[in-house]
Scaffold this motif. Structure first.
Motif, PDB file in Angstrom:
ATOM      1  N   TYR A   5       0.801  -1.217   0.000  1.00  0.00           N
ATOM      2  CA  TYR A   5       0.000   0.000   0.000  1.00  0.00           C
ATOM      3  C   TYR A   5       0.844   1.281   0.000  1.00  0.00           C
ATOM      4  O   TYR A   5       0.311   2.371  -0.140  1.00  0.00           O
ATOM      5  N   GLN A   6       2.145   1.147   0.153  1.00  0.00           N
ATOM      6  CA  GLN A   6       3.024   2.319   0.218  1.00  0.00           C
ATOM      7  C   GLN A   6       3.236   2.921  -1.162  1.00  0.00           C
ATOM      8  O   GLN A   6       3.573   2.225  -2.113  1.00  0.00           O
ATOM      9  N   LYS A   7       3.056   4.233  -1.277  1.00  0.00           N
ATOM     10  CA  LYS A   7       3.242   4.917  -2.552  1.00  0.00           C
ATOM     11  C   LYS A   7       4.721   5.253  -2.754  1.00  0.00           C
ATOM     12  O   LYS A   7       5.328   5.910  -1.899  1.00  0.00           O
ATOM     13  N   VAL A   8       5.282   4.804  -3.855  1.00  0.00           N
ATOM     14  CA  VAL A   8       6.693   5.050  -4.184  1.00  0.00           C
ATOM     15  C   VAL A   8       6.805   5.294  -5.685  1.00  0.00           C
ATOM     16  O   VAL A   8       5.842   5.121  -6.438  1.00  0.00           O
ATOM     17  N   TYR A   9       8.003   5.685  -6.120  1.00  0.00           N
ATOM     18  CA  TYR A   9       8.291   5.751  -7.549  1.00  0.00           C
ATOM     19  C   TYR A   9       8.790   4.386  -8.019  1.00  0.00           C
ATOM     20  O   TYR A   9       9.407   3.638  -7.255  1.00  0.00           O
ATOM     21  N   SER A  24       7.053  10.898 -17.005  1.00  0.00           N
ATOM     22  CA  SER A  24       7.472  10.806 -15.601  1.00  0.00           C
ATOM     23  C   SER A  24       7.578   9.343 -15.193  1.00  0.00           C
ATOM     24  O   SER A  24       7.042   8.455 -15.870  1.00  0.00           O
ATOM     25  N   LEU A  25       8.282   9.103 -14.082  1.00  0.00           N
ATOM     26  CA  LEU A  25       8.305   7.758 -13.528  1.00  0.00           C
ATOM     27  C   LEU A  25       6.950   7.463 -12.895  1.00  0.00           C
ATOM     28  O   LEU A  25       6.359   8.341 -12.266  1.00  0.00           O
ATOM     29  N   PRO A  26       6.439   6.243 -13.053  1.00  0.00           N
ATOM     30  CA  PRO A  26       5.157   5.918 -12.421  1.00  0.00           C
ATOM     31  C   PRO A  26       5.250   6.023 -10.903  1.00  0.00           C
ATOM     32  O   PRO A  26       6.266   5.659 -10.305  1.00  0.00           O
ATOM     33  N   TYR A  27       4.192   6.554 -10.295  1.00  0.00           N
ATOM     34  CA  TYR A  27       4.140   6.751  -8.848  1.00  0.00           C
ATOM     35  C   TYR A  27       2.858   6.124  -8.316  1.00  0.00           C
ATOM     36  O   TYR A  27       1.777   6.322  -8.860  1.00  0.00           O
ATOM     37  N   SER A  29       1.285   2.801  -5.325  1.00  0.00           N
ATOM     38  CA  SER A  29       1.567   1.594  -4.555  1.00  0.00           C
ATOM     39  C   SER A  29       1.586   0.377  -5.472  1.00  0.00           C
ATOM     40  O   SER A  29       1.053   0.406  -6.591  1.00  0.00           O
ATOM     41  N   ALA A  30       2.196  -0.700  -4.991  1.00  0.00           N
ATOM     42  CA  ALA A  30       2.203  -1.954  -5.749  1.00  0.00           C
ATOM     43  C   ALA A  30       0.783  -2.458  -5.956  1.00  0.00           C
ATOM     44  O   ALA A  30       0.464  -3.027  -7.005  1.00  0.00           O
ATOM     45  N   GLU A  31      -0.074  -2.211  -4.977  1.00  0.00           N
ATOM     46  CA  GLU A  31      -1.477  -2.619  -5.071  1.00  0.00           C
ATOM     47  C   GLU A  31      -2.169  -1.859  -6.205  1.00  0.00           C
ATOM     48  O   GLU A  31      -2.860  -2.466  -7.033  1.00  0.00           O
ATOM     49  N   GLU A  32      -1.977  -0.550  -6.253  1.00  0.00           N
ATOM     50  CA  GLU A  32      -2.623   0.276  -7.278  1.00  0.00           C
ATOM     51  C   GLU A  32      -2.127  -0.061  -8.680  1.00  0.00           C
ATOM     52  O   GLU A  32      -2.915  -0.118  -9.635  1.00  0.00           O
ATOM     53  N   LEU A  33      -0.820  -0.288  -8.806  1.00  0.00           N
ATOM     54  CA  LEU A  33      -0.225  -0.507 -10.122  1.00  0.00           C
ATOM     55  C   LEU A  33      -0.137  -1.977 -10.506  1.00  0.00           C
ATOM     56  O   LEU A  33       0.365  -2.317 -11.577  1.00  0.00           O
ATOM     57  N   ASN A  34      -0.608  -2.851  -9.610  1.00  0.00           N
ATOM     58  CA  ASN A  34      -0.612  -4.297  -9.860  1.00  0.00           C
ATOM     59  C   ASN A  34       0.794  -4.815 -10.149  1.00  0.00           C
ATOM     60  O   ASN A  34       1.049  -5.488 -11.144  1.00  0.00           O
ATOM     61  N   GLY A  48      12.831  12.852  -2.986  1.00  0.00           N
ATOM     62  CA  GLY A  48      12.617  12.596  -1.573  1.00  0.00           C
ATOM     63  C   GLY A  48      11.750  11.396  -1.260  1.00  0.00           C
ATOM     64  O   GLY A  48      11.395  11.156  -0.100  1.00  0.00           O
ATOM     65  N   THR A  49      11.433  10.603  -2.277  1.00  0.00           N
ATOM     66  CA  THR A  49      10.566   9.432  -2.119  1.00  0.00           C
ATOM     67  C   THR A  49      11.308   8.190  -2.582  1.00  0.00           C
ATOM     68  O   THR A  49      12.019   8.245  -3.591  1.00  0.00           O
ATOM     69  N   PRO A  50      11.174   7.055  -1.865  1.00  0.00           N
ATOM     70  CA  PRO A  50      11.850   5.835  -2.301  1.00  0.00           C
ATOM     71  C   PRO A  50      11.503   5.477  -3.746  1.00  0.00           C
ATOM     72  O   PRO A  50      10.376   5.701  -4.205  1.00  0.00           O
ATOM     73  N   CYS A  51      12.492   4.929  -4.441  1.00  0.00           N
ATOM     74  CA  CYS A  51      12.304   4.500  -5.822  1.00  0.00           C
ATOM     75  C   CYS A  51      12.678   3.031  -5.922  1.00  0.00           C
ATOM     76  O   CYS A  51      13.752   2.626  -5.465  1.00  0.00           O
TER      77      CYS A  51
END
Length: 255
Positions: A5-9, A24-27, A29-34, A48-51
């Motif tokens: 559920y964590q939102k990352v790049y 842009s790089l997709p941003y 969660s793994a759940e949202e982007l499957n 400033g966000t994990p990639c």
């Protein structure tokens, strides 16, 4: 530890291509982007966000991929992150078997490396050091048309570092071998990861010393001295080659 559920790049790569929707790089969660978490690798942070990196072969979906070269004009932080991801993809696809015992390698997400399932040897990404150098003579720069550049583009001299050779020795050798001239005052300029497939370009400046241009036809189609007011098509913006050319000539090139 990343949860679904964590939102990352995300850097989703396939060879030298990367998924780059809407410039842009997709941003998300793994759940949202499957996206599967098992093969996701934290390769740093972007804005400033994990990639996280993931190889496209691990995903069931098909993506419209973009060549890494097309990202050269993007902000440096984005291009460097994409380059890093492509190099990890190269490691994942080319280091599948252990060079020590022949066993099967698997991704070790803690070490950011491939690890043998049998002897446990770690295999880190291979990085190939290259020099790239701009040579100045009075108010002119030496530019060459490489045999592989069928478009007619001219650029500066570059080459791979050999075993037991310093970077400065490599600069002098490559210039002598490819153009027949000698240089002096070799000095460091900067560097650029060059993930085609896994090089590190180390940039130098040098001054002409002596000799006449005599090109190595196996490497170069032509080479000559050029001034700022009369330039052929040169390396694109975003490359360290372009930065070296503009620095040497003391002006921004418009083409």
């Amino acid at each position: 530890m990343l949860n679904k559920y964590q939102k990352v790049y995300w850097c989703i790569v396939d060879g030298s291509e990367i998924y780059f929707p809407d410039q842009s790089l997709p941003y998300g969660s793994a759940e949202e982007l499957n996206l599967p978490l098992e093969q996701a690798l934290n390769i740093g942070s972007y804005l400033g966000t994990p990639c996280y990196w993931i190889n496209a072969s691990e995903i069931d979906s098909l993506f419209d991929m973009t060549s890494l070269r097309d990202l050269l004009t993007q902000p440096e932080a984005l291009f460097l992150m994409a380059s890093r991801a492509v190099q990890f993809g190269h490691m994942f696809t080319t280091q599948r078997f252990c060079s020590q015992c022949g066993g099967r390698n698997h991704l070790n997400i803690n070490q950011i490396a491939m690890q043998c399932s049998d002897c446990r040897t770690l295999h880190y990404p291979r990085i190939f050091p290259c020099i790239i150098v701009a040579i100045k003579k009075d108010h002119q720069i030496l530019l060459a048309n490489h045999a592989k550049h069928t478009s007619g583009m001219y650029t500066v001299i570059a080459g791979f570092v050999e075993v037991g050779e310093t970077l400065e020795q490599c600069v002098a050798r490559e210039i002598k071998e490819e153009t027949g001239i000698n240089v002096k005052n070799i000095r460091y300029f900067g560097s650029q990861p060059w993930a085609f497939p896994s090089s590190m370009m180390v940039g130098f400046l040098a001054d002409y010393d002596c000799g006449e241009i005599k090109v190595d036809k196996t490497e170069l189609a032509a080479a000559n001295w050029f001034s700022a007011g009369c330039l052929p098509p040169v390396a694109p913006k975003g490359t360290i080659a372009r930065a070296l050319i503009e620095h040497t000539l003391g002006c921004e090139i418009m083409n």
